[in-house]
Scaffold this motif. Structure first.
Motif, short mmCIF file in Angstrom:
data_model
loop_
_atom_site.label_atom_id
_atom_site.label_comp_id
_atom_site.label_asym_id
_atom_site.label_seq_id
_atom_site.Cartn_x
_atom_site.Cartn_y
_atom_site.Cartn_z
N ASP A 7 0.88 -1.18 0.00
CA ASP A 7 0.00 0.00 0.00
C ASP A 7 0.91 1.22 0.00
O ASP A 7 1.55 1.54 0.99
N GLU A 173 -7.02 1.17 -4.70
CA GLU A 173 -7.02 1.02 -3.24
C GLU A 173 -8.36 0.48 -2.72
O GLU A 173 -8.40 -0.46 -1.92
N ASP A 202 -12.62 5.01 1.97
CA ASP A 202 -11.23 5.14 2.42
C ASP A 202 -10.89 6.62 2.44
O ASP A 202 -10.87 7.27 1.39
MG MG Z 1 -4.26 5.13 1.88
#
Ligand code: MG
Ligand code: ATP
Length: 837
Positions: A7, A173, A202
């Motif tokens: 990530d 993501e 997110d």
């Molecule tokens: Mg992030």
């Protein structure tokens, strides 16, 4: 083959790996699972991650952070220009027009591309994964925001290459989060049932992303995404920074923004305060000592006031939520759960806004920080043959409509066509057919620039080369395959010219005008579609199939053109010739440049390694000095004469001073030599201490052995039944050896007792051990000689068990044998099968 998920966050990065036991988020060398997205350049090396973060203030101009969003952007990009002002380091325009970062590295001013900088960060994350997995890492899956355009995605792909990684997929993501959520769910609706719709939210440091996904057993489909590309935790920090800049400015007469270090400190403190406010509703202090001009500053803040200040930001939470529902044509009631991740969703007001909109509590079943990385690792495991993972298909989408534009000789101007509408499934390929006599260019662009969070709608130009007319001078049929690949990147992936060979001279080509015709959807299911793509390249049957599908969907005019009357069909033979395509991609690094960056990264890694070794060598000297100084006055005190101790202590003190002065910055070899020099003095002392620790134990062991043998001798002499089978001469040999050993031991003990501990011992522990061994080797075979078996009268002798061992010893032996067989029979270890539950 490594299975790693990364990530790549704006503020911090996480790495997850797949191991036999499942997915695990791993810690870096600081035992921290999060690694700051930060690189600090120094005169001798680079620091990356936590080590760089600690230099944000001390080495402000050369410490780079907040660079994630510069990927694929021109220096003149309004976003870059707006960000520039608040950065402590300098941004520059590179010769290509793209954004570069200027820093002093190795005492030289250097310009790095964003790809290089992210490449550095990835190098660090790769190392972290390698340390955890204890093997080289190459294959990985990296996350990018779902709103990234092609230029941004290509730029991140280049960065992975610079770091020597093979990125199997750039995954959005929010999609990674959806995968981390769905793959573990055992109770998803069956394929024929209504899917379960889940919203994923997110909010990280730089952006806010929302997606809605439909789940059925073994599959997830992203239905829609929406975002606010600049709403994130840092915007909330900025609010606090602005407030305190004004407050402290007035109260202490300080122009905080004029001093970058003070401003950076204020940012750090405001972020801490923001986090505190997530857990506390009461008044909280904001104190910074020696903030500016030696002034200590202090103020207060509370959640209520903070909320008021952030009203405008909080109003931006709802629109993307509303948008995904509208796009997916879903009502709030259709949503099964709202899963939130990302650090900024911990702000209570953000959470409240989300749950109020949906009219239900938000779920926090996923790890807010690690879900993206875990999803990436899961995707990597799915793509890797090294792991067996439950079947799970992922269909993502294309966030912005993509169109093609070309020069149309027939219409004497530009023609265009939307090849992928918004929210079209991805990855996906389509085939377009053109009728041309010469090479032509296709210009790909985002056809809805208003919704694009990027200033340039252009994607790329693709020049289809080597197009020639048919032998009779008419236009050739050119098939062009366009695709959005697994990384979400658009390309014209192949083109071919269909040559028609006619055996019937009378048959005239019916086609006169040139046009493009809309193609045909291949398959909606992503997995199936991928298979088709692969097969298409190798199996000509599939080409035929495609052509058929295509013509069946074309309009009637096209059909007429493409399908000559049945009767004549047998006389027309077609062959296809692949055509080269030249790409002109927006902001793409050239191959040569990329190779140069790869090479340079290798050099920088080497330089960091050498610098680390040099520092380790220096630290070893420092450590030795401290350790010795300490021990000379404690455990080593007795083992060194006063004179030697004094001179050695002096030497250690000199070395310590040297380390802070001339020895501060020396080549590695100098430190190694220094340590060797000190050790020649310290080693004998250390050895004497060591000997004195081991000697008593060694003597004790020898004494024990002597005693044991003497006991046997006495028992033999006393006609003990146990030893009456021993030979007298042998026993005499034992007695002699034991006596000799005793004499040797007493002699050495006496001499050693008289000797000062500051001198080398008369006998070393290893000599005593050797003596023990010598004695045992002579005496043991004699004293352990087995007693001959007594023959029992025949009738009393028990018949042995059919297969049983004759003696107790046999038991152990057969057991060992059985164990051995068991081990041999164990099948070879299978490839790890991941336990994903
Ligand atoms: Mg992030
Ligand atoms: P991005 O997703 O934009 O690339 P990122 O992944 O690095 O960024 P995260 O790690 O998800 O971002 O979130 C970091 C943000 O979350 C920071 O702004 C941080 O201050 C904020 N944050 C973390 N914990 C809390 C908390 N308890 N309260 C409020 N904000 C928090």
């Amino acid at each position: 083959m490594s299975v790693v998920g990364i990530d790549l966050g704006f503020q911090s990065c996480y790495v997850a790996v797949a191991r036999a036991g499942g997915i695990e988020t791993i810690a870096n060398e600081y035992s921290d699972r999060s690694t700051p997205s930060c690189i600090s350049f120094g005169p001798k090396n680079r620091s990356i991650g936590a080590a760089a973060k600690s230099q944000v203030i001390s080495n402000a101009k050369n410490t780079v952070q907040s660079f994630k969003r510069f990927h694929g952007r021109a220096f003149s990009d309004p976003f870059v220009q707006a960000e520039k002002a608040s950065l402590a380091y300098e941004l520059v325009q590179l010769p290509t027009g793209s954004t570069g970062i200027k820093a002093m590295y190795m005492e030289e001013e250097r310009n790095f591309t964003i790809e290089q900088v992210t490449g550095m960060l990835l190098t660090k994350l790769k190392e972290t994964a390698e340390n955890a997995l204890k093997k080289p890492v190459v294959d990985c899956v990296v996350s990018v925001p779902c709103f990234y355009t092609d230029a941004e995605r290509r730029s991140v792909m280049d960065a992975t290459q610079i770091a020597g990684l093979n990125c199997l997929r750039l995954i959005n993501e929010t999609t990674a989060v959806a995968l981390a959520y769905g793959i573990y769910k055992q109770d998803l609706p069956a394929l024929e049932e209504k899917p379960r719709n889940v919203v994923f939210v997110d909010m990280g440091h730089s952006a806010y992303q929302v997606s809605v996904c439909a789940f059925n057993k073994g599959k997830l489909k992203v239905l829609a995404t929406a975002f606010d590309t600049t709403l994130g935790g840092r915007k909330f920090d900025e609010m606090l920074v602005e407030y305190f800049c004004e407050e402290f400015g007035k109260k202490y007469k300080l122009d905080i923004k004029s001093k970058i270090r003070a401003l950076l400190r204020l940012y750090q403190e405001c972020e801490k305060l923001k986090k505190l406010m997530s857990a506390n509703a009461s008044d909280l202090p904001m104190n910074i000592e020696c903030f500016m001009n030696d002034i200590d500053v202090s103020g207060t803040m509370n959640r209520g006031k903070f909320l008021e200040m952030c009203d405008g930001l909080l109003a931006r939470v709802e629109p993307p939520l509303r948008s995904v529902l509208e796009q997916a044509k879903l009502k709030k009631e259709d949503i099964y759960a709202v899963e939130i991740v990302g650090g900024a969703t911990r702000i209570p007001a953000v959470k409240e806004k989300i749950s109020k909109f949906f009219g239900k509590e938000v779920s926090t079943t996923l790890n807010a920080d690690e879900a993206v990385a875990r999803g990436c690792a899961l995707q990597c495991a799915i793509l890797s043959p090294a792991f067996k993972v439950r079947e799970f298909s992922i269909t993502d989408l294309i966030p912005y409509p993509i169109s093609l534009r070309w020069n149309s000789p027939a219409e004497e101007g530009l023609s265009d066509c939307e090849v992928f509408p918004k929210n079209h499934a991805a990855p996906f390929s389509k085939v377009l057919t053109f009728y041309r006599k010469e090479p032509f260019t296709l210009e790909a662009y985002y056809s809805s620039p208003k919704e694009l969070p990027y200033p340039d709608p252009a994607i790329a130009h693709f020049l289809v080369q080597k197009v020639t007319p048919q032998t009779d001078g008419s236009s050739s049929k050119v098939k062009v395959k366009v695709r959005v690949n697994i990384h979400g990147i658009f390309s014209v992936s192949s083109a071919s010219l269909v040559e028609v060979h006619k055996s019937d001279e009378n048959e005239e080509p019916m086609e006169t005008d040139q046009h493009a015709k809309e193609e045909e959807k291949m398959q909606v299911d992503q997995e199936e579609q991928q298979k088709t793509e692969e097969q298409q390249q190798v199996q000509p049957e599939n080409k035929a199939e495609l052509e058929e599908m295509e013509t069946s969907q074309g309009d009637s005019k096209d059909k007429k053109v493409d399908q000559p009357p049945q009767a004549k069909k047998a006389k027309v033979k077609t062959t296809t010739v692949d055509l080269p395509i030249e790409n002109q991609l927006v902001w793409q690094i050239g191959k040569d440049m990329l190779n140069l960056f790869i090479e340079n990264e290798g050099k920088m890694i080497m330089q960091d390694k050498l610098e680390k070794e040099r520092n380790d060598a220096k630290n070893a000297v420092e450590e030795y000095v401290y350790e010795m100084r300490d021990k000379l006055c404690s455990i080593y005190e007795k083992f060194v004469s006063e004179d030697d101790r004094n001179s050695f202590t002096l030497k250690l003190e000199d070395t310590e001073n040297w380390l802070y002065e001339d020895g501060e910055d020396q080549p590695k070899q100098i430190y190694i030599d220094k340590l060797t020099e000190l050790k020649t003095l310290g080693q004998p002392i250390q050895a004497r201490f060591q000997e004195s620790e081991e000697r008593p134990k060694a003597f004790e062991e020898l004494g024990k052995q002597i005693q044991q043998y003497m006991k046997t001798v006495h028992a033999f002499k006393a006609k003990d039944e146990q030893y009456d089978h021993l030979d007298e001469a042998d026993v005499a040999k034992v007695e002699k050896s034991a006596n000799e050993a005793m004499e040797w031991m007493n002699n050495k003990l006496n001499l050693q007792n008289k000797r000062s501990l500051t001198l080398d011992p008369v006998v070393k522990a290893k000599d005593i051990q050797a003596k023990t061994k010598e004695l045992t080797s002579i005496c043991n075979p004699i004293v352990t000689k087995p007693k001959p078996k007594v023959e029992l009268p025949k009738e009393e002798q028990k018949a042995p068990e059919p297969n049983g061992p004759a003696e107790g010893q046999g038991d152990a032996e057969s057991a060992a044998q059985a164990a051995g067989q068991g081990a041999a029979a164990t099948p070879d270890k299978k490839l790890p099968e991941m336990d994903i539950d």
